[in-house]
Enzyme design. Structure first.
Site, PDB file in Angstrom:
ATOM      1  N   LYS A 184     -13.970  -4.570   1.465  1.00 43.09           N
ATOM      2  CA  LYS A 184     -14.902  -3.469   1.193  1.00 43.09           C
ATOM      3  C   LYS A 184     -16.375  -3.863   1.315  1.00 43.09           C
ATOM      4  O   LYS A 184     -17.182  -3.094   1.817  1.00 43.09           O
ATOM      5  CB  LYS A 184     -14.614  -2.876  -0.185  1.00 43.09           C
ATOM      6  CG  LYS A 184     -13.273  -2.150  -0.213  1.00 43.09           C
ATOM      7  CD  LYS A 184     -12.926  -1.615  -1.567  1.00 43.09           C
ATOM      8  CE  LYS A 184     -11.533  -0.987  -1.526  1.00 43.09           C
ATOM      9  NZ  LYS A 184     -11.114  -0.460  -2.819  1.00 43.09           N
ATOM     10  N   ASP A 223     -14.475   5.655  -3.301  1.00 42.25           N
ATOM     11  CA  ASP A 223     -13.869   5.027  -4.495  1.00 42.25           C
ATOM     12  C   ASP A 223     -14.574   5.409  -5.792  1.00 42.25           C
ATOM     13  O   ASP A 223     -13.938   5.625  -6.819  1.00 42.25           O
ATOM     14  CB  ASP A 223     -13.979   3.492  -4.396  1.00 42.25           C
ATOM     15  CG  ASP A 223     -12.829   2.870  -3.633  1.00 42.25           C
ATOM     16  OD1 ASP A 223     -11.783   3.518  -3.486  1.00 42.25           O
ATOM     17  OD2 ASP A 223     -12.995   1.715  -3.198  1.00 42.25           O
ATOM     18  N   ASN A 246     -16.154 -12.252 -14.200  1.00 42.78           N
ATOM     19  CA  ASN A 246     -15.597 -12.546 -12.879  1.00 42.78           C
ATOM     20  C   ASN A 246     -15.332 -14.037 -12.749  1.00 42.78           C
ATOM     21  O   ASN A 246     -16.028 -14.851 -13.353  1.00 42.78           O
ATOM     22  CB  ASN A 246     -16.584 -12.107 -11.782  1.00 42.78           C
ATOM     23  CG  ASN A 246     -15.952 -12.108 -10.408  1.00 42.78           C
ATOM     24  OD1 ASN A 246     -14.854 -11.582 -10.235  1.00 42.78           O
ATOM     25  ND2 ASN A 246     -16.618 -12.698  -9.429  1.00 42.78           N
ATOM     26  N   ARG A 247     -14.276 -14.362 -11.948  1.00 46.89           N
ATOM     27  CA  ARG A 247     -13.970 -15.788 -11.714  1.00 46.89           C
ATOM     28  C   ARG A 247     -15.222 -16.503 -11.233  1.00 46.89           C
ATOM     29  O   ARG A 247     -15.601 -17.544 -11.774  1.00 46.89           O
ATOM     30  CB  ARG A 247     -12.851 -15.895 -10.661  1.00 46.89           C
ATOM     31  CG  ARG A 247     -12.620 -17.308 -10.173  1.00 46.89           C
ATOM     32  CD  ARG A 247     -11.518 -17.367  -9.146  1.00 46.89           C
ATOM     33  NE  ARG A 247     -11.802 -16.560  -7.946  1.00 46.89           N
ATOM     34  CZ  ARG A 247     -11.009 -16.489  -6.905  1.00 46.89           C
ATOM     35  NH1 ARG A 247      -9.861 -17.146  -6.908  1.00 46.89           N
ATOM     36  NH2 ARG A 247     -11.334 -15.741  -5.861  1.00 46.89           N
ATOM     37  N   THR A 265      -9.208  -2.015   2.219  1.00 41.10           N
ATOM     38  CA  THR A 265      -8.899  -2.445   0.860  1.00 41.10           C
ATOM     39  C   THR A 265      -9.165  -3.941   0.744  1.00 41.10           C
ATOM     40  O   THR A 265      -9.813  -4.524   1.624  1.00 41.10           O
ATOM     41  CB  THR A 265      -7.466  -1.998   0.469  1.00 41.10           C
ATOM     42  OG1 THR A 265      -7.254  -2.282  -0.911  1.00 41.10           O
ATOM     43  CG2 THR A 265      -6.395  -2.663   1.306  1.00 41.10           C
ATOM     44  N   ASN A 286     -14.991   1.830   1.720  1.00 41.28           N
ATOM     45  CA  ASN A 286     -13.525   1.936   1.662  1.00 41.28           C
ATOM     46  C   ASN A 286     -12.998   2.928   2.693  1.00 41.28           C
ATOM     47  O   ASN A 286     -11.790   3.039   2.873  1.00 41.28           O
ATOM     48  CB  ASN A 286     -13.044   2.335   0.256  1.00 41.28           C
ATOM     49  CG  ASN A 286     -13.189   3.815   0.000  1.00 41.28           C
ATOM     50  OD1 ASN A 286     -14.230   4.387   0.294  1.00 41.28           O
ATOM     51  ND2 ASN A 286     -12.156   4.440  -0.521  1.00 41.28           N
ATOM     52  N   GLY A 333     -14.101  -8.320 -12.600  1.00 37.87           N
ATOM     53  CA  GLY A 333     -14.273  -8.395 -11.148  1.00 37.87           C
ATOM     54  C   GLY A 333     -15.717  -8.171 -10.749  1.00 37.87           C
ATOM     55  O   GLY A 333     -16.502  -7.584 -11.510  1.00 37.87           O
ATOM     56  N   SER A 371       0.817  -1.223   0.000  1.00 32.93           N
ATOM     57  CA  SER A 371       0.000   0.000   0.000  1.00 32.93           C
ATOM     58  C   SER A 371       0.849   1.272   0.000  1.00 32.93           C
ATOM     59  O   SER A 371       1.811   1.396   0.767  1.00 32.93           O
ATOM     60  CB  SER A 371      -0.925   0.011   1.228  1.00 32.93           C
ATOM     61  OG  SER A 371      -1.635   1.230   1.253  1.00 32.93           O
TER      62      SER A 371
HETATM   63  P1  ATR Z   1     -12.280  -5.651  -2.986  1.00 32.82           P
HETATM   64  O1  ATR Z   1     -13.042  -5.403  -1.733  1.00 32.82           O
HETATM   65  O2  ATR Z   1     -11.002  -4.874  -3.030  1.00 32.82           O
HETATM   66  O3  ATR Z   1     -13.052  -5.495  -4.245  1.00 32.82           O
HETATM   67  P2  ATR Z   1     -12.871  -8.450  -3.097  1.00 32.82           P
HETATM   68  O4  ATR Z   1     -14.275  -8.065  -2.771  1.00 32.82           O
HETATM   69  O5  ATR Z   1     -12.248  -9.576  -2.374  1.00 32.82           O
HETATM   70  O6  ATR Z   1     -11.888  -7.205  -2.890  1.00 32.82           O
HETATM   71  O7  ATR Z   1     -12.817  -8.700  -4.683  1.00 32.82           O
HETATM   72  C1  ATR Z   1     -11.685  -9.247  -5.296  1.00 32.82           C
HETATM   73  C2  ATR Z   1     -11.992  -9.502  -6.773  1.00 32.82           C
HETATM   74  O8  ATR Z   1     -10.829 -10.129  -7.361  1.00 32.82           O
HETATM   75  C3  ATR Z   1     -13.144 -10.449  -7.009  1.00 32.82           C
HETATM   76  O9  ATR Z   1     -13.753 -10.133  -8.242  1.00 32.82           O
HETATM   77  C4  ATR Z   1     -12.441 -11.801  -7.080  1.00 32.82           C
HETATM   78  O10 ATR Z   1     -13.125 -12.804  -7.787  1.00 32.82           O
HETATM   79  P3  ATR Z   1     -14.186 -13.761  -6.991  1.00 32.82           P
HETATM   80  O11 ATR Z   1     -15.444 -12.952  -6.888  1.00 32.82           O
HETATM   81  O12 ATR Z   1     -14.324 -14.959  -7.889  1.00 32.82           O
HETATM   82  O13 ATR Z   1     -13.570 -14.077  -5.666  1.00 32.82           O
HETATM   83  C5  ATR Z   1     -11.195 -11.425  -7.854  1.00 32.82           C
HETATM   84  N1  ATR Z   1     -10.119 -12.392  -7.581  1.00 32.82           N
HETATM   85  C6  ATR Z   1      -9.389 -12.498  -6.455  1.00 32.82           C
HETATM   86  N2  ATR Z   1      -8.498 -13.506  -6.578  1.00 32.82           N
HETATM   87  C7  ATR Z   1      -8.674 -14.056  -7.811  1.00 32.82           C
HETATM   88  C8  ATR Z   1      -8.070 -15.115  -8.542  1.00 32.82           C
HETATM   89  N3  ATR Z   1      -7.072 -15.839  -8.022  1.00 32.82           N
HETATM   90  N4  ATR Z   1      -8.507 -15.393  -9.794  1.00 32.82           N
HETATM   91  C9  ATR Z   1      -9.519 -14.651 -10.334  1.00 32.82           C
HETATM   92  N5  ATR Z   1     -10.138 -13.619  -9.698  1.00 32.82           N
HETATM   93  C10 ATR Z   1      -9.722 -13.331  -8.456  1.00 32.82           C
END
Ligand code: ATR
Length: 307
Positions: A77, A132, A181-182, A73, A98, A157, A26
């Site tokens: 969030k 944000d 998104n994954r 972060t 945030n 995402g 950070s």
């Molecule tokens: P933030 O609060 O900063 O947005 P988060 O809510 O944990 O953090 O979101 C992280 C994002 O990165 C999500 O879209 C997550 O995908 P999932 O919804 O499937 O968890 C994505 N992400 C994190 N690690 C990942 C990985 N190894 N491969 C693909 N996407 C990933």
């Protein structure tokens, strides 16, 4: 004396900081400590590694330790939303927090940031805010000249950061919004929520068949060297975007941004967004105008090295 040089913390120094996992990358401490020094405020901004299962206890601990406020972060969030005592309109609207402001009642019974009170009497409450979404729009405009209205956008995402971005872009009247998104179910849920709120917006899950003005990475992929790309290049070649914006700012050029630059796209990392969300957070904690240029210089020095 440069404004970033400050006396050591004393028994009077108050704390403010960021909770995340990972958080060691950070640049917020550099930005905020420079700002606090410039404002002559005896607070210290720290970064705390907190896993999601400890978020609730960490928030309570920070309040009890007299923290003035917090930034949140990855991955906190969205998780923080039900943990706040009150939410402001932005956090309620975007379903992600945030910035946390710890507040107490002043002599007139008005809830004020504890950092602005001489003395804190009575209970302290947490107020969740989202700085944000506005910061993203400002950074998109300044760094890439993107006006979201009517634009075609591929958003990677569906976590807290992506959610705030998607809902704000929908409010702005984005032309087409494609969500990837994954965990596809989260993207579908977000798309349904956007449609329920703003039926006029063309929002779909998956990769778009045609070109887009911008790809926006709101996943955490790219923070670690070993991370795969957040974009499947076989499904959507990066050259089909005019510009690529990555919310990540360290590394300053993620593999996604490198691919984009090499493909001839305009690129921007998340430093501008970090600056504007941080300035807005500081104003919430201090009720003073943030020294934007001091913060910008500190951030750029931290991430790109002193010029
Ligand atoms: P933030 O609060 O900063 O947005 P988060 O809510 O944990 O953090 O979101 C992280 C994002 O990165 C999500 O879209 C997550 O995908 P999932 O919804 O499937 O968890 C994505 N992400 C994190 N690690 C990942 C990985 N190894 N491969 C693909 N996407 C990933």
């Amino acid at each position: 004396m440069p404004s970033t040089l400050r006396p050591s913390p004393s028994a009077r120094t108050r704390l403010v900081g960021v909770l995340g996992s990972p958080v060691r990358h950070s640049a917020s401490p550099a930005m905020h400590n420079a700002a606090l020094a410039d404002l002559g405020v005896d607070w210290s901004y720290v970064a705390c590694e907190v896993s999601p299962d400890r978020l609730a206890t960490a928030l309570n601990g920070a309040r009890d330790l007299g923290f003035v406020g917090l930034n949140l972060t990855v991955p906190h969030k969205q998780l923080a939303v039900p943990l706040m005592d009150v939410l402001d309109d932005s956090a309620r609207e975007y379903g992600a927090v945030n910035t946390v402001v710890f507040e107490a009642e002043d002599a007139e019974g008005i809830w004020r940031p504890v950092g602005c009170l001489r003395e804190v009497r009575g209970p302290v409450r947490s107020r969740g805010c989202n700085t944000d979404a506005d910061a993203l729009l400002r950074a998109l405009g300044e760094d890439l000249g993107i006006e979201p209205r009517a634009a075609r956008i591929l958003l990677l995402g569906a976590g807290g950061a992506a959610r705030a971005a998607a809902l704000r872009l929908a409010d702005e009247g984005v032309g087409e919004l494609w969500l990837v998104n994954r965990t596809e179910a989260k993207a579908t849920e977000l798309a349904e929520e956007i449609l329920a709120r703003t039926p006029i917006v063309d929002v779909q899950v998956g990769y778009p068949p045609g070109d887009v003005e911008i790809i926006l990475n709101a996943t955490s992929l790219g923070l670690k060297e070993s991370d795969p790309l957040p974009l499947d290049l076989t499904a959507f070649p990066v050259s089909r975007a005019d510009g690529v914006f990555d919310m990540i700012y360290r590394p300053a050029e993620t593999p996604l941004l490198r691919h984009a630059r090499e493909a001839g796209c305009r690129t921007a990392n998340g430093l501008g967004m970090l600056l504007y969300q941080g300035a807005a957070a500081l104003e919430l904690w201090t009720e003073r105008t943030a020294p934007l240029e001091v913060m910008r210089r500190a951030l750029w020095n931290e991430v790109y090295g002193a010029a």
